[in-house]
Write a protein that holds these residues in place. Structure first.
Motif, PDB file in Angstrom:
ATOM      1  N   ALA A 180      -3.764  -3.557  -2.090  1.00  0.00           N
ATOM      2  CA  ALA A 180      -2.983  -2.366  -1.753  1.00  0.00           C
ATOM      3  C   ALA A 180      -3.675  -1.098  -2.249  1.00  0.00           C
ATOM      4  N   THR A 181      -4.289  -1.168  -3.401  1.00  0.00           N
ATOM      5  CA  THR A 181      -5.016  -0.020  -3.958  1.00  0.00           C
ATOM      6  C   THR A 181      -6.338   0.191  -3.223  1.00  0.00           C
ATOM      7  N   ALA A 226       0.837  -1.205   0.000  1.00  0.00           N
ATOM      8  CA  ALA A 226       0.000   0.000   0.000  1.00  0.00           C
ATOM      9  C   ALA A 226       0.872   1.255   0.000  1.00  0.00           C
ATOM     10  N   VAL A 236      -6.989  -0.141  -0.155  1.00  0.00           N
ATOM     11  CA  VAL A 236      -6.754   0.635   1.072  1.00  0.00           C
ATOM     12  C   VAL A 236      -7.023   2.111   0.807  1.00  0.00           C
ATOM     13  N   TRP A 237      -6.528   2.587  -0.321  1.00  0.00           N
ATOM     14  CA  TRP A 237      -6.667   4.010  -0.647  1.00  0.00           C
ATOM     15  C   TRP A 237      -8.041   4.336  -1.202  1.00  0.00           C
TER      16      TRP A 237
END
Length: 154
Positions: A91-92, A42, A94-95
């Motif tokens: 990981a993406t 992340a 999360v944002w």
């Protein structure tokens, strides 16, 4: 016209909440080592976004300056998921969830819980980076991996 907007807005809230709760459920099942690797990836995604001018660590300001940022990031996450790249997707995501919470107050408590889960991996980030480097050969900058998004992490 207001009733139609409210209907679709509530429907969107429910869909986003369901996606976030599913993601959060997955995080609660992960070990601290697995969480640490997710934090490393992340962070790698965040650095790429920052290099492109998208500062996800300040989601409220970002949503004012770039209102389409959440939509673009969601499209990226969906493409990663379709490609079967679950690590990059997570990981993406999360944002994506963090940006959505900047726009939707109802998502802020579960996003704060998401960040509490992610913090479990913070003490193990250096070890996770080393494991990733040995396994994949990718070098990831982690000096700021424990940075939290403004206004969303409790």
């Amino acid at each position: 016209m207001g009733a139609i907007f409210r209907y679709f807005d509530r429907r969107t809230d429910r869909a986003y909440a369901a996606q976030l709760n599913s993601f959060l459920g997955g995080l609660t099942l992960m070990t601290d080592d697995e969480i640490a690797e997710l934090v490393v990836f992340a962070t790698h995604v965040r650095h790429g976004l920052e290099a492109a001018g998208t500062t996800v660590l300040d989601p409220f300001t970002l949503m004012v300056k770039k209102p389409g940022a959440e939509t673009q990031l969601t499209a990226l996450a969906i493409n990663l998921q379709k490609q079967g790249n679950t690590t990059a997707y997570a990981a993406t995501a999360v944002w994506v969830h963090s940006l959505r919470a900047a726009n939707r107050q109802t998502l802020r408590p579960p996003v704060a819980q998401m960040w509490r889960e992610l913090r479990r991996g913070f003490p193990l980030v250096a070890q996770a980076r080393d494991n990733i480097r040995a396994r994949v050969g990718t070098e990831v900058e982690i000096s700021d991996a424990t940075a939290l998004p403004l206004g969303l992490a409790a």
